[in-house]
Design a protein around this motif. Structure first.
Motif, short mmCIF file in Angstrom:
data_model
loop_
_atom_site.label_atom_id
_atom_site.label_comp_id
_atom_site.label_asym_id
_atom_site.label_seq_id
_atom_site.Cartn_x
_atom_site.Cartn_y
_atom_site.Cartn_z
N ARG A 185 0.84 -1.21 0.00
CA ARG A 185 0.00 0.00 0.00
C ARG A 185 0.87 1.25 0.00
NH1 ARG A 185 -4.56 -0.29 4.33
NH2 ARG A 185 -5.29 1.50 3.16
N TYR A 186 2.01 1.21 0.71
CA TYR A 186 2.93 2.34 0.71
C TYR A 186 3.64 2.46 -0.64
CZ TYR A 186 6.38 5.66 2.39
OH TYR A 186 7.16 6.77 2.55
N LEU A 187 3.90 1.35 -1.27
CA LEU A 187 4.58 1.33 -2.57
C LEU A 187 3.73 1.93 -3.68
CD1 LEU A 187 7.31 0.31 -3.65
CD2 LEU A 187 6.19 -1.82 -4.22
N VAL A 188 2.42 1.93 -3.51
CA VAL A 188 1.50 2.48 -4.52
C VAL A 188 1.75 3.97 -4.76
CG1 VAL A 188 -0.96 3.03 -4.92
CG2 VAL A 188 -0.28 0.74 -4.23
N HIS A 189 2.34 4.67 -3.79
CA HIS A 189 2.60 6.11 -3.94
C HIS A 189 3.44 6.41 -5.18
CE1 HIS A 189 0.72 7.17 -0.22
NE2 HIS A 189 1.52 6.38 0.48
N THR A 190 4.38 5.54 -5.49
CA THR A 190 5.23 5.78 -6.66
C THR A 190 4.99 4.77 -7.78
OG1 THR A 190 7.04 4.49 -5.68
CG2 THR A 190 7.07 6.88 -5.34
#
Length: 107
Positions: free
Chosen positions: A77-82
């Protein structure tokens, strides 16, 4: 207050600054997430999720460590930012946070 120079890394996001560009990336974070999930040696695949996946409770797959599953989904979910192209897949597996056994069901 002191000047620490140009920003290069912040909260797991790598920042590269050019004369007229600012590039954000998470390649190091993604590599660590792959290692933690035991998938560091897997080959990359164009489609981030199998098409028409139908999870079911009737599964013969090995049991899933629920804590590790939740940790990896949180990291994704944090990786979706980039990497917005994985958003649909991450949201799909997020639905099974309460019962990760469902996502390993038959296809």
């Amino acid at each position: 207050m002191s000047d620490l120079g140009a920003l290069s890394y912040y909260l797991g996001i790598e920042v590269r600054q050019g004369k007229e560009t600012l590039t954000l990336g998470q390649s190091t974070y993604a590599s660590k997430l792959l290692e933690r999930s035991g998938m560091a040696e897997c080959k990359p695949y164009v489609t981030p999720m199998e098409e028409r996946l139908k999870p079911t409770k009737a599964s013969t797959a090995a049991r899933v460590d629920a804590t590790l599953y939740r940790s990896i989904v949180g990291g994704l979910r944090y990786l979706v930012h980039t990497r917005p192209y994985i958003a649909f897949t991450v949201d799909y597996v997020r639905r099974f946070m309460e019962d990760p056994e469902m996502v390993t069901g038959s296809r």
